[in-house]
Scaffold this active site. Structure first.
Site, PDB file in Angstrom:
ATOM      1  N   CYS A   1       4.114  -7.168   0.341  1.00 11.44           N
ATOM      2  CA  CYS A   1       4.013  -5.760   0.770  1.00 11.44           C
ATOM      3  C   CYS A   1       5.320  -5.005   0.943  1.00 11.44           C
ATOM      4  CB  CYS A   1       3.288  -5.686   2.115  1.00 11.44           C
ATOM      5  SG  CYS A   1       1.584  -6.193   2.052  1.00 11.44           S
TER       6      CYS A   1
ATOM      7  N   HIS B   1       4.568   0.295   6.943  1.00 11.56           N
ATOM      8  CA  HIS B   1       5.124  -1.051   6.744  1.00 11.56           C
ATOM      9  C   HIS B   1       6.539  -1.106   6.164  1.00 11.56           C
ATOM     10  CE1 HIS B   1       4.044  -5.553   5.910  1.00 11.56           C
ATOM     11  NE2 HIS B   1       4.761  -5.353   7.013  1.00 11.56           N
TER      12      HIS B   1
ATOM     13  N   ASN C   1       0.846  -5.817  -4.828  1.00  9.53           N
ATOM     14  CA  ASN C   1       1.184  -7.194  -5.244  1.00  9.53           C
ATOM     15  C   ASN C   1      -0.103  -7.854  -5.716  1.00  9.53           C
ATOM     16  OD1 ASN C   1       1.692  -7.412  -1.794  1.00  9.53           O
ATOM     17  ND2 ASN C   1      -0.098  -8.385  -2.678  1.00  9.53           N
TER      18      ASN C   1
END
Ligand SMILES: *[C@@H]1O[C@H](CO)[C@@H](O)[C@H](O)[C@H]1NC(C)=O
Ligand SMILES: *[C@@H]1O[C@H](CO)[C@@H](O)[C@H](O)[C@H]1NC(C)=O
Ligand SMILES: *[C@@H]1O[C@H](CO)[C@@H](O)[C@H](O)[C@H]1NC(C)=O
Ligand SMILES: *[C@@H]1O[C@H](CO)[C@@H](O)[C@H](O)[C@H]1NC(C)=O
Ligand SMILES: *[C@@H]1O[C@H](CO)[C@@H](O)[C@H](O)[C@H]1NC(C)=O
Ligand SMILES: *[C@@H]1O[C@H](CO)[C@@H](O)[C@H](O)[C@H]1NC(C)=O
Length: 494
Positions: free
Chosen positions: A67, A123, A281
């Protein structure tokens, strides 16, 4: 004379401003290569399939294995060896983020006159207020700041702290509108919340004020596996419970994308909006995702970890209804989108390339290589990493060190085809593949092409000399939500 000149300048500006498209970047989380309809999936994605088939499918497209690296590279246009984020994801209590001196994509688009909105998972750091999306180029933000949480309660638990001496209550709400915690979303599924937010941004957008940029990193389809039951009903024939739930989550996301395209149409924006869709991903095979027939999965340097689903849709694309086999990497979106916005990247040191001519006209990619990763040996009291690196030059790919997750995993319900091996247990080593001929990475050619191995190793060393030291700080006990009214918020002062 001067008046004529300025009138002329005004007209030029007005015309070019009109041609600049609205931009919607949809980033799915942990979405596996096998899990979109047009990759022969058992999961139905009619909306994504339609957009992809009307646009350009990117079939030689790469993201990062996890991530934070993908998100940091998308937003900064730089490899993670150049931002210090080469060690892994940012854990909730780590005081870390994309360095503040890196200019982010939304800042450049805002500079070019776009209104900018981020909806979903951040994130890339929030330990100080200046790392929040609203301080890094987004006019508005609606979403969660950590890497994962409950889809419905929006609580981020203490899960990852078992091995760290944390005291206190580490469960806290992680949902924010701009810079405020919002608690009234509890009970609402995030795919619905995020879609609704984007639809309302589209509906209320005033085109006279310039184009918009919507960055939509959905929570879907990352664990935990949660979805309203109605989305799972079409998949009752799937025996594997996790796969069944995951399929429902994908369907909800697909429906959300359909709602967004409907909103564009009803607002008259569908002919001047570019939609980019990408995974962050490879799929997580323990949580319902699948990357068949590629080797490996999320977290690994095998193709299953980072050869991503990606496509682009929009009427400004000149040659549509195509599959592109040109090499494109997640860092390329930064210069590509800034170019479309009429901005420029002069003065920035980027690792991405402007791919617009490739995407729109089918020109050869300006990119001939990708540094997949260089992860240094890194030890501290919190976590240790081993060395690994991966690079792609032309058709060739070299992996050294510990690539991680090495098996070929057939979709649940399918067994390993007769005569093929699906087990790929390895620890560390060196592998060379011609991934154009052998996308499944079955035939290691390092013995046959030692000079190729040397060439790629030299190139890794070249990149390594440009690396900045990794930043992977210990978690900070002051991050504990109990100290902040039960919420995940920036815990250090500016
Ligand atoms: C939560 O509250 C805010 C402000 O009070 C409001 O704008 C928003 O619509 C509410 N959200 C939900 C899901 O009810
Ligand atoms: C899409 O829109 C329909 C109709 O408004 C709504 O019922 C549905 O929940 C929306 N789906 C998502 C994923 O937001
Ligand atoms: C898009 O469609 C609208 C309405 O049909 C039209 O007025 C406008 O000129 C079109 N824009 C482009 C860039 O084609
Ligand atoms: C690039 O953009 C900056 C604003 O960010 C502007 O000042 C500069 O003139 C532009 N350069 C070129 C070559 O367009
Ligand atoms: C890193 O930590 C591992 C496991 O604790 C240890 O085996 C290894 O020797 C350490 N490496 C370095 C460079 O300190
Ligand atoms: C920890 O915090 C969460 C969220 O604020 C709350 O629901 C839970 O009851 C708390 N647990 C304890 C043991 O205090």
């Amino acid at each position: 004379m001067r008046q004529v000149a300025s009138l002329f300048a005004f007209l030029v500006a007005a015309v070019s401003a009109n041609q600049r498209p609205n931009l919607i970047f949809i980033l799915a989380d942990d979405y596996g290569f096998h899990d979109i309809g047009y990759h022969d999936s058992e999961i139905d994605t009619p909306n994504l399939d339609r957009l992809a088939s009307e646009g350009v499918k990117l079939e030689n497209y790469y993201v990062q294995p996890i991530c934070t690296p993908t998100r940091s590279q998308l937003l900064s246009g730089r490899y993670q060896i150049h931002t210090g984020l080469q060690c892994g994801i940012i854990k909730p209590a780590q005081p870390n983020g994309i360095p503040l001196d890196d200019v982010l994509l939304p800042e450049k688009l805002k500079e070019a006159g776009y209104s900018t909105h981020a909806i979903g998972k951040w994130h890339v750091g929030f330990y100080k207020p200046e790392y929040l999306p609203t301080r890094r180029g987004f006019d508005s933000y609606y979403g969660y700041l950590t890497g994962s949480e409950d889809y419905i309660t929006h609580l981020r638990g203490p899960g990852e702290y078992g091995h760290w001496k944390a005291t206190g209550n580490w469960t806290g709400v992680d949902f924010h509108r701009n810079e405020e915690v919002t608690r009234n979303e509890s009970g609402y599924y995030s795919t619905h919340l995020f879609t609704k937010e984007v639809v309302s941004i589209i509906q209320s957008h005033d085109a006279a004020k310039g184009p918009f940029f919507v960055y939509l990193p959905y929570q879907a389809v990352h664990a935990p596996l949660e979805v309203p039951e109605s989305y799972v009903v079409p998949y009752m024939h799937i025996q594997d419970k996790k796969r069944r739930m995951y399929a429902g989550m994908v369907s909800a996301m697909d429906e959300g994308v359909g709602n967004i395209t409907k909103a564009l149409t009803s607002k008259g924006f569908s002919n001047n909006t570019l939609i980019v869709f990408s995974t962050d991903n490879g799929g997580q095979v323990y949580e319902g995702g699948n990357n068949w027939p590629l080797r490996g999965w999320k977290g690994s340097l095998w193709e299953g970890g980072m050869k991503g689903i990606g496509f682009v849709h929009g009427s400004i694309i000149k040659k549509t209804k195509r599959i592109s086999q040109e090499l494109i990497h997640v860092t390329d979106w930064f210069p590509t989108l800034v170019h479309l916005a009429g901005g420029n990247v002069s003065g920035l040191t980027l690792d991405g390339y402007n791919q617009w001519d490739t995407i729109s006209n089918g020109a050869p990619s300006p990119r001939t290589e990708i540094l997949h990763e260089i992860r240094p040996v890194y030890n501290n009291t919190y976590e240790s990493f081993s060395y690994r690196a991966g690079i792609r030059i032309g058709d060739w790919k070299l992996i050294v060190g510990d690539p991680g997750n090495s098996s070929w995993v057939p979709p649940p319900g399918m067994s390993c085809p007769a005569g093929e091996s699906c087990m790929g247990n390895v620890t560390t080593g060196t592998w060379l593949f011609n991934v154009t001929d052998d996308p499944e990475e079955r035939k290691d050619l390092k013995g046959a092409f030692p000079e190729k191995v040397k060439e790629l190793l030299d190139r890794i060393e070249y990149y390594n000399r440009t690396a900045v030291p990794p930043r992977y700080p210990d978690p900070d006990p002051m991050a504990c939500p109990q100290l902040h009214g039960g919420a995940w918020v920036p815990w250090q002062k500016e």
